[in-house]
Enzyme design. Sequence first.
Site, mmCIF file in Angstrom:
data_model
loop_
_atom_site.group_PDB
_atom_site.id
_atom_site.type_symbol
_atom_site.label_atom_id
_atom_site.label_comp_id
_atom_site.label_asym_id
_atom_site.label_seq_id
_atom_site.Cartn_x
_atom_site.Cartn_y
_atom_site.Cartn_z
ATOM 1 N N GLU A 286 -0.337 10.123 -7.851
ATOM 2 C CA GLU A 286 0.168 9.027 -7.000
ATOM 3 C C GLU A 286 -1.038 8.404 -6.305
ATOM 4 O OE1 GLU A 286 4.573 9.514 -5.142
ATOM 5 O OE2 GLU A 286 3.229 11.170 -4.726
ATOM 6 N N SER B 267 0.164 15.193 1.028
ATOM 7 C CA SER B 267 1.436 14.959 0.344
ATOM 8 C C SER B 267 2.380 14.138 1.200
ATOM 9 C CB SER B 267 2.161 16.263 0.039
ATOM 10 O OG SER B 267 1.306 17.255 -0.351
ATOM 11 N N HIS C 252 -2.827 11.510 -4.557
ATOM 12 C CA HIS C 252 -1.935 12.662 -4.456
ATOM 13 C C HIS C 252 -1.797 13.340 -5.809
ATOM 14 C CE1 HIS C 252 2.293 14.382 -3.541
ATOM 15 N NE2 HIS C 252 1.350 15.259 -3.319
ATOM 16 N N ASN D 20 7.757 13.055 -3.524
ATOM 17 C CA ASN D 20 8.256 14.088 -2.611
ATOM 18 C C ASN D 20 9.380 13.575 -1.730
ATOM 19 O OD1 ASN D 20 6.655 16.059 -3.632
ATOM 20 N ND2 ASN D 20 5.168 16.088 -1.967
#
Length: 703
Positions: free
Chosen positions: A447, A414, A435, A485
Site C-alpha cells: 500500500e 499500519s 505499508h 486493514n
Amino acid sequence: MDNDHPPVQLTVQNHIALVVIDNPPVNALGVAVRRGLQQAIEQAQADANVHAVLIVGKGKAFIAGADIREFGLPPQAPALPDVCNAIEACTKPVVAAIHGPALGGGLEVAMSAHYRVATASAKLGLPEVQLGLLPGAGGTQRAPRLVGAQAALDMMLSGRHVGAQEALRMGLIDHVATSDDVQAEGMAYVRHVLSEGGAVRRTRDQTEALADQVKQQVAIDAARADVAKKRGLFSPAKIVDCVQAALDGSFEGGLHTERALFEQCLASPQRAGLIHSFFAEREVLKAPETKVAKPRSIKEVGVIGGGTMGAGIAVAMLDAGLQVTMLERDETALAQGITRVEKVYDGLIAKKRLTAEGKAAIMARLTGATDYSALAQADLVVEAVFEDMAVKHAVFKQLDAVCKPGAVLATNTSYLDINEIANAIFRPQDVIGLHFFSPANIMKLLEIVVPAKVSADVVATGFELARLLKKVPVRAGVCDGFIGNRILATYRTAADHMMEDGASPYEIDQMARAFGYPMGPYEVSDLAGGDIGWATRKRRAATRDPKARYVHIADNLCERGWFGQKTGRGYYLYPNGARNGTPDPEVLAIVAEERAKAGITPRSFTAEELQRRYLAAMINEGAKVVEEGIALRPLDVDVTLVHGYGFPRWLGGPMKYADMVGLPQVLGDIHTFALDDPLFWQPAALLVRLVEEGRDFESLNKA
Ligand code: 3H9
C-alpha cells in the site's frame, strides 16, 4: 484500425509471403487481426508466385494471445480456431518466427504453423488457466502432439512461460535463432525449409509425441489427481479432459471437446473474476502521480528496525539488488535483525534454491548500523519500528537531521496518521507511507499511502520501488487502517458478531475457506498473533463509540495469553508446535460464557448466511473507502484484498464480486442485517446511490 497501418501486413519477397502482425502494444488477436491473418493466408495460398509463408510479430511481441477485452462480448468472425485451422491447412510451408511473448492464442497460431523458430527473447506459454480459461484455438490438441501429454499439461496447468532453449528441448520449436533479428532469422529458416524440399508438416498429423500411450495416460492421471487436490479453479480439470481427448480420439473430435469445454469456461464467473483481476492489476500501476512525475533514483536504502517486519523488508530490498543499511537501537538488537535476514537465505539454501556463495553475495549488500549517520547517503529509508506516535516522531526527527536532501522518508505504519508524522518534520514533501504485509519478502501487496503534503515524485518513487521489488502497489489515502486493514477490521467485527450470536469460530473459518480463502479469519488471527489485534483494540478503546457493540471473546483469550500458534493455543490448539490447529472445547466454553454475559441466546446460522454477512460487511466498508477517496476506484479495493488478504483472485475482489451478485441484493442484505444492529450496518452512501442509479462498481472503474 487505420488503413495506413493495417494490423496484418502482407508482402511477397523472393517467393516468400511475409505476414507481419502489427497491433500494438502486444499484437493481441482482436477481430481485425484475425481477419487480416485469414486473408493473408488465403492470398498466399492463391498466389502461385508464393512458395512459403513466414508469420512474424512487429514490436515487442510475437502475439500475446486472444484479445482479452473481447471476452464476454458477442463473438465476431472469424473465430480464432478457424484461423488456426486455415494456417495449418495451407498447402505451402508456413513458418512462425517468434520473439518476445507468444502466449495463449499466440502460441496456438505458432503451433498451427508447420515450423517454428524462436529468438532468445521468446516467451512461449499457454497461460489461459490464469484467466479461468483453457487454450481454445486447438492448443489443447496441438501441444500434446508436439511435446507429449506431460509437458503440455505442465504448460497449460501452470501457465508458465518457456524460453527458447527449453522450447527446443521439449520439441515445441524447431530452431533457436542466433541473432535477435527475428524477421531475418525467420526468412533464413524458410529458405532452409524450401531447400530441404519444402515439406508441409501439420501438427495435427504428428503422432510421435503421443506414441507411448501408457506413458501419456500415466501423465494425465497424475495431473488429474493433482488438480483434484487443489480446490477452487474450474478450468484445470477441463484442461485435463481436453488432453485425454487428444490421446483418445481424432484431432477433429478433440477440437470439438475443446470448444465445448472452452465455452463452459468462458461462461464461468471465474473467467470474469480473473480477467477483472488481470486488468485491475495493471490499472493500479497508473496512479495519477506516476503520470506527472518521474521517480527519484533508488540504489541505497535504509531500513530502521530489525524485527519481523524490518527484516522482511530488508530481504525484499536485497532481493531487488539494492544496497541496504539496517539500523537498530543497539548491537544486540542489530545482531538479531541480521540473523533474521540470514535465516531467510539459509532456508533457501536448505531448499537448494540458493548456494552459500549466492547468500554471501547478497549479504555483502547488507550493512548494519546503530547510528543514524549511517543513513546519510540513503536514497530511501523505511522505518518499521514500534507502532507508537512518539516513537515514530523520534525516528523522523533523526532522519530529518541526517538524511541527504531528496531522500524519501517512508513509514511502514499500519494505521498511524502519516500526516501527523510528516508535519512534525521540516520536509513533509518527502514523507510517504509504504505499508508492507508480513512476511514482507513474500506478500505481494504494497500500500502506497499518500499524505497531504507529499510531492508527486515521491509517490512515483513508491511505485518504482514496487516495480523493483516485484510487488503489487495500490495507492491509498490516509485513514485508520488505510484500505486493507480498515476493511479487515470491519469484516472481522462482523465475524465476531456472528460468533457471539451463535456461530462457532470454526464454522466461520470453514465458511471463509469454502468461499475460497486459504484460511478463515480466526486461523489468520492465530497465525499473525492475537496480541496484535489486542494492542489495536486497546488503542482504539478510548475513541470507540460507546453505543457500538463490542465482543469481548478475543480479549478474553488474550488475557489468558492464548495468542495463537506461537503460544500453542489461540482459537485453536497447536500441541507440540503443530502448524494446523484443532478446535478447542475450552474456547467454545469461553464463547458460551461471553454470550451469557451479553445476555444473548445463541442461534444457528446457515453457511450461506455467514457468508452473506461477512461479504456484505466487506463490500460496504469497501464502498465507504472509495466514497471517501481513500481508494481511487473500486478496483483498488479489489487488488488490495486479493493480494494482501487472501480474497480469491478468481472472484475478482469484493467489489467485482458485489457486481456479480448484484448491488441491489447486497444492499438488501445490509438493510436486513441493520434491523438488528443499525449502527454497525449503516449502508455506504455510495452503495445506495449506485443502486438508485442502476449502476455497478465497474462503472466507477471506467470513469
Ligand atoms: C487466449 O489466448 C485464449 C485462446 O486460447 C483462445 C481463444 C479462442 N489482450 O502486461 P503489460 C495489454 S487468452 C488485450 O503491461 P508487459 C495490457 O492490458 C490470452 N490486451 O506489458 C496492457 O494494456 P495497458 C492468453 C492485452 O510487457 C498492455 O497490453 N494470453 C493482452 O509487462 C501491456 O501489457 C495471456 O494471458 C491481451 N491478450 O507484459 C497473455 N495482453 O497498457 C496476457 C496484454 O492499457 N498478457 N494486454 O495497461 C501478458 O501476460 C502480458 O501482458 C505480456 C506483456 C507478457 C504479454
